[in-house]
Design a protein around this motif. Structure first.
Motif, mmCIF file in Angstrom:
data_model
loop_
_atom_site.group_PDB
_atom_site.id
_atom_site.type_symbol
_atom_site.label_atom_id
_atom_site.label_comp_id
_atom_site.label_asym_id
_atom_site.label_seq_id
_atom_site.Cartn_x
_atom_site.Cartn_y
_atom_site.Cartn_z
ATOM 1 N N LEU A 147 36.363 29.521 -1.473
ATOM 2 C CA LEU A 147 36.254 30.377 -0.299
ATOM 3 C C LEU A 147 36.438 31.825 -0.736
ATOM 4 O O LEU A 147 37.441 32.172 -1.374
ATOM 5 C CB LEU A 147 37.318 29.996 0.734
ATOM 6 N N HIS A 148 35.454 32.682 -0.423
ATOM 7 C CA HIS A 148 35.488 34.096 -0.813
ATOM 8 C C HIS A 148 35.749 34.960 0.416
ATOM 9 O O HIS A 148 35.058 34.841 1.439
ATOM 10 C CB HIS A 148 34.167 34.510 -1.463
ATOM 11 N N SER A 149 36.735 35.842 0.338
ATOM 12 C CA SER A 149 37.104 36.724 1.442
ATOM 13 C C SER A 149 36.251 37.991 1.428
ATOM 14 O O SER A 149 35.573 38.286 0.433
ATOM 15 C CB SER A 149 38.583 37.090 1.339
ATOM 16 N N PRO A 150 36.272 38.777 2.525
ATOM 17 C CA PRO A 150 35.501 40.029 2.551
ATOM 18 C C PRO A 150 35.904 41.009 1.454
ATOM 19 O O PRO A 150 35.076 41.805 1.005
ATOM 20 C CB PRO A 150 35.805 40.593 3.943
ATOM 21 N N SER A 151 37.163 40.973 1.041
ATOM 22 C CA SER A 151 37.618 41.915 0.008
ATOM 23 C C SER A 151 37.344 41.421 -1.400
ATOM 24 O O SER A 151 37.720 42.089 -2.368
ATOM 25 C CB SER A 151 39.118 42.169 0.174
ATOM 26 N N GLY A 152 36.705 40.253 -1.537
ATOM 27 C CA GLY A 152 36.348 39.760 -2.856
ATOM 28 C C GLY A 152 37.316 38.754 -3.451
ATOM 29 O O GLY A 152 37.089 38.270 -4.569
ATOM 30 N N GLU A 153 38.392 38.424 -2.743
ATOM 31 C CA GLU A 153 39.324 37.421 -3.240
ATOM 32 C C GLU A 153 38.686 36.022 -3.147
ATOM 33 O O GLU A 153 37.942 35.726 -2.220
ATOM 34 C CB GLU A 153 40.623 37.441 -2.427
ATOM 35 N N SER A 154 39.008 35.170 -4.134
ATOM 36 C CA SER A 154 38.495 33.802 -4.169
ATOM 37 C C SER A 154 39.653 32.825 -4.057
ATOM 38 O O SER A 154 40.684 32.988 -4.716
ATOM 39 C CB SER A 154 37.720 33.547 -5.472
ATOM 40 N N TYR A 155 39.479 31.817 -3.216
ATOM 41 C CA TYR A 155 40.541 30.846 -2.965
ATOM 42 C C TYR A 155 40.020 29.426 -3.201
ATOM 43 O O TYR A 155 38.889 29.095 -2.832
ATOM 44 C CB TYR A 155 41.054 30.963 -1.525
ATOM 45 N N THR A 156 40.857 28.609 -3.820
ATOM 46 C CA THR A 156 40.572 27.190 -3.993
ATOM 47 C C THR A 156 41.787 26.403 -3.508
ATOM 48 O O THR A 156 42.795 26.980 -3.071
ATOM 49 C CB THR A 156 40.286 26.845 -5.464
ATOM 50 N N ARG A 157 41.688 25.091 -3.618
ATOM 51 C CA ARG A 157 42.792 24.243 -3.182
ATOM 52 C C ARG A 157 44.074 24.559 -3.953
ATOM 53 O O ARG A 157 45.189 24.373 -3.436
ATOM 54 C CB ARG A 157 42.409 22.773 -3.367
ATOM 55 N N SER A 169 45.055 27.499 -4.872
ATOM 56 C CA SER A 169 45.555 28.847 -4.591
ATOM 57 C C SER A 169 46.881 28.783 -3.840
ATOM 58 O O SER A 169 47.048 27.998 -2.907
ATOM 59 C CB SER A 169 44.530 29.636 -3.768
ATOM 60 N N ASP A 170 47.804 29.638 -4.262
ATOM 61 C CA ASP A 170 49.132 29.688 -3.636
ATOM 62 C C ASP A 170 49.138 30.795 -2.588
ATOM 63 O O ASP A 170 49.547 31.929 -2.849
ATOM 64 C CB ASP A 170 50.201 29.919 -4.708
ATOM 65 N N GLN A 171 48.648 30.470 -1.398
ATOM 66 C CA GLN A 171 48.581 31.426 -0.295
ATOM 67 C C GLN A 171 49.237 30.798 0.923
ATOM 68 O O GLN A 171 48.838 29.722 1.376
ATOM 69 C CB GLN A 171 47.125 31.793 0.012
ATOM 70 N N SER A 172 50.222 31.470 1.475
ATOM 71 C CA SER A 172 50.978 30.898 2.592
ATOM 72 C C SER A 172 50.154 30.784 3.864
ATOM 73 O O SER A 172 50.459 29.971 4.726
ATOM 74 C CB SER A 172 52.225 31.752 2.859
ATOM 75 N N ASN A 173 49.118 31.603 4.001
ATOM 76 C CA ASN A 173 48.331 31.565 5.234
ATOM 77 C C ASN A 173 47.116 30.635 5.127
ATOM 78 O O ASN A 173 46.292 30.582 6.032
ATOM 79 C CB ASN A 173 47.863 32.965 5.617
#
Length: 660
Positions: A252-262, A264-268
């Motif tokens: 998953l790619h965010s508008p700011s260019g960050e990439s997230y996968t399963r 990824s350590d993101q609280s939200n």
């Protein structure tokens, strides 16, 4: 523009509006685990389908999961949907299998709807997932089995279904095979206002369940163009449901260019799913254009949670092709924090569109003009020429935000014709049914022909006719055509239904005696060459261990739920007759399959017989050797009377004479 839009929305909240309250949802999933599911669902996609249902049901609703074949088992206890309930589904769904005997649909529906006579302030939905016909009879002849199965089917349609409709139940049916009793499944859905769908392949199972959920659970979405979607500042949370190849990774790619996968350590970010799909929820998402990195799938969707909510009027689950319901109108409006927005300056800025599509094919696209007098957007659809599952989507473009709502429905003819080919080699037949709820059976006449020759039609009651094709000749190909004439809602009805073709060889074994037991497809297997041809034997059914407490659910008196029967792997004796029949049931039917459980006892009996024969032969051989040695010793020590040892026979009377 964005600031002015937000000011308009805020100002609209100062105006009194209509409070919108959503009724609670009660969803009950009933899963077929009969043995034929090995063929129709070889990869057991019923497991991820149950998991997806749990993932998509909103908190605050109620749900439960049952499995059934001849008996019914509560797999996941009916109760409030929360994280604990979802975890239980993840654990218990692994027990879904294909080992059950028979398919007792009426008993399953009766058990799951135990509260049909309760006054419940919820929308109650039952989702039936099955691939089979009604099959519950254990009678000795084919004729008796057909009669008992038909009686159960008739009771389900004529007694059980009207009671459930009066109780406010909506039944949704998902057939896992085009060989299922489509007439039965479709009638259960249509008469209760539910959706009927057919999974021609097992991979269709989850997308079709998603269509049913479109009717069960309100889900506001944003458009997904390919793999890109836009999130506006008014959205508090979004959830991306992405279907993919087994074990493929989703990024998953965010508008700011960050990439997230399963990983990824993101609280939200909250990731869910399995090998077939991924579900990721993003709280307080960044506004802008997001992107999914995975091959595009037509059933992917992005649902959103926002104070600004799009609502639409209801759309029927079944639309009848061509006549007489020629027009269906959809309306759309917005609310903000539960209050209906009636500020015309804001609503005039919006662009609304209605899209009618079937799978990937766009059938109709039209604008939805703003009706100032009613403060909503509306448009009508009139063309329903294609049969089958379809969707209609309302898309609202506010220039700085987008919303959409999708309704799934089924297009059927006013009357339906289903060709049934019994697997046991019985007589083919055509079942005709009045599908429109306002069609009077006395006001419609049918003409059925096979290669141009008229066929006799028998009315069975309850809007159902049957055409037995007993006079057709085996080995020929037949074109079957059905026409219907009559009157519906004061207008003339003249329909030509889609032709059906009876392929050469489809008229099977019409010369068989109906009372002769027939083999099923699963039992028609060639035995190995080394297995002897064993005559049928009467073998008592084994007593299997009683399931553990984790396999059966006991219901508290407060919930007033009926006790659940044992798993399908339990002994096949019914609860009411168990005391009379004792611990064993004597099955006198012939053993016709090498998979028959009684074959275990045949092998045990053969083994014991072989051991007994070997032991007897060994004893006789030892006795023979002992007597031969005694004769040899007598020859050595008695020179005057030497016996001839060439003759190995001995006189039994001499041996037993005590005087010798």
């Amino acid at each position: 523009m964005k600031k002015s839009l937000l000011l308009l929305i805020a100002f609209s909240l100062m105006v009194m509006g209509t409070q919108v309250q959503a009724a609670g949802q009660d969803i009950r999933l009933v899963v077929d685990i009969s043995g034929s599911m090995n063929r129709t669902d070889p990869n057991n996609l019923r497991i991820p389908t149950a998991n997806m249902l749990a993932d998509l049901l909103p908190d605050g609703s109620e749900a439960g999961v049952w499995t059934f074949a001849r008996e019914v088992n509560m797999l996941v206890k009916h109760g409030p949907v929360n994280d604990t309930w979802r975890d239980q589904v993840q654990e218990e769904a692994e027990k879904i299998n294909s080992v059950g005997l028979y398919t007792h649909i009426d008993h399953a529906i009766e058990t799951v709807t135990w509260d049909a006579d309760w006054d419940v302030d919820k929308d109650r939905h039952l989702i039936l997932l099955s691939d089979g016909l009604v099959d519950l009879s254990q009678a000795g002849t084919q004729e008796e089995r057909s009669r008992e199965n038909q009686a159960s089917r008739d009771h389900l349609l004529r007694e059980r279904l009207p009671q459930l409709v009066d109780a406010g139940y909506t039944l949704h049916t998902l057939a896992l095979s085009d060989e299922a009793d489509q007439d039965l499944m479709a009638t259960l859905a249509q008469r209760s206002g539910g959706l009927h769908a057919i999974a021609y392949e097992a991979d269709d199972l989850m997308p079709l369940l998603l269509q049913i959920l479109n009717r069960v659970v309100d889900s506001e979405q944003v458009p997904l163009e390919g793999n890109e979607f836009s999130i506006d500042p008014l959205i508090n949370e979004f959830t991306a449901l992405v279907f993919h190849q087994p074990d493929a990774e989703m990024v998953l790619h965010s508008p700011s260019g960050e990439s997230y996968t399963r990983e990824s350590d993101q609280s939200n970010l909250n990731w869910h799913g399995n090998a077939r799909y991924t579900l990721v929820t993003v709280k307080e998402p960044e506004a802008g254009d997001w992107q999914i990195e995975t091959p595009a799938h037509p059933d992917n969707r992005i649902t959103v949670v926002s104070d600004l909510k799009l609502h639409t009027s209801s759309f029927p689950a079944t639309v009848y092709r061509g006549f007489p319901d020629k027009e269906q109108t959809l309306k759309a409006w917005f609310t903000e924090e539960g209050q209906r927005i009636d500020r015309k300056e804001f609503l005039r800025l919006l662009e609304a569109e209605l899209q009618h599509h079937q799978d990937d094919l766009l059938l109709t696209e039209k604008n939805m003009p703003f009706a100032e007098d009613n403060l909503d957007f509306r448009a009508s659809l009139t063309d329903f020429d294609e049969l089958g599952e379809q969707q209609v989507t309302v898309v609202i473009d506010g220039h700085t935000f987008q919303r959409q709502v999708t309704h799934s429905f089924n297009v059927q003819d006013v009357v339906a014709a289903n060709l049934q080919l019994p697997e046991n080699g019985g007589t083919p037949k055509i079942v005709l049914r009045a599908q429109h709820p306002q069609l009077d059976p006395d006001q419609v006449d049918f003409q059925v022909t096979a290669n141009g020759e008229a066929q006799p039609i028998d009315y069975r009651g309850d809007g159902e006719w049957q055409v037995d094709l007993a006079n057709l000749e085996p080995g020929r190909e037949y074109l079957l055509e059905v026409e219907a004439e009559g009157e519906l809602k004061g207008e003339r009805l003249n329909l030509v239904l889609p032709s059906m073709r009876l392929e050469e060889g489809s008229v099977r074994a019409l010369d068989r005696q109906p009372e002769e037991p027939q083999e099923t497809e699963e039992s028609q297997q060639t035995p190995p060459d080394f297995v002897p041809n064993i005559a049928p034997q009467v073998i008592p059914s084994p007593v299997l261990p009683t399931p553990s407490a984790s396999q059966t659910e006991e219901t508290s008196e407060e919930e007033q739920q009926p006790a659940q029967p044992e798993e399908e792997s339990d002994p096949p004796a019914d609860d009411e007759s168990a005391d009379e029949e004792g611990l064993f049931e004597m099955d006198f039917s012939p053993i016709k399959s090498w998979d028959d459980p009684r074959m275990l006892w045949v092998y045990v009996a053969l083994g014991l017989a072989n051991i007994l024969l070997f032991t007897l032969a060994f004893i006789l051989y030892r006795r023979f050797i002992r007597r031969r040695k005694e004769r040899h010793d007598a020859q050595v020590h008695d020179d005057e009377d030497t016996p001839e040892i060439d003759d190995l026979e001995f006189d039994l009377d001499d041996e037993l004479d005590p005087g010798k």
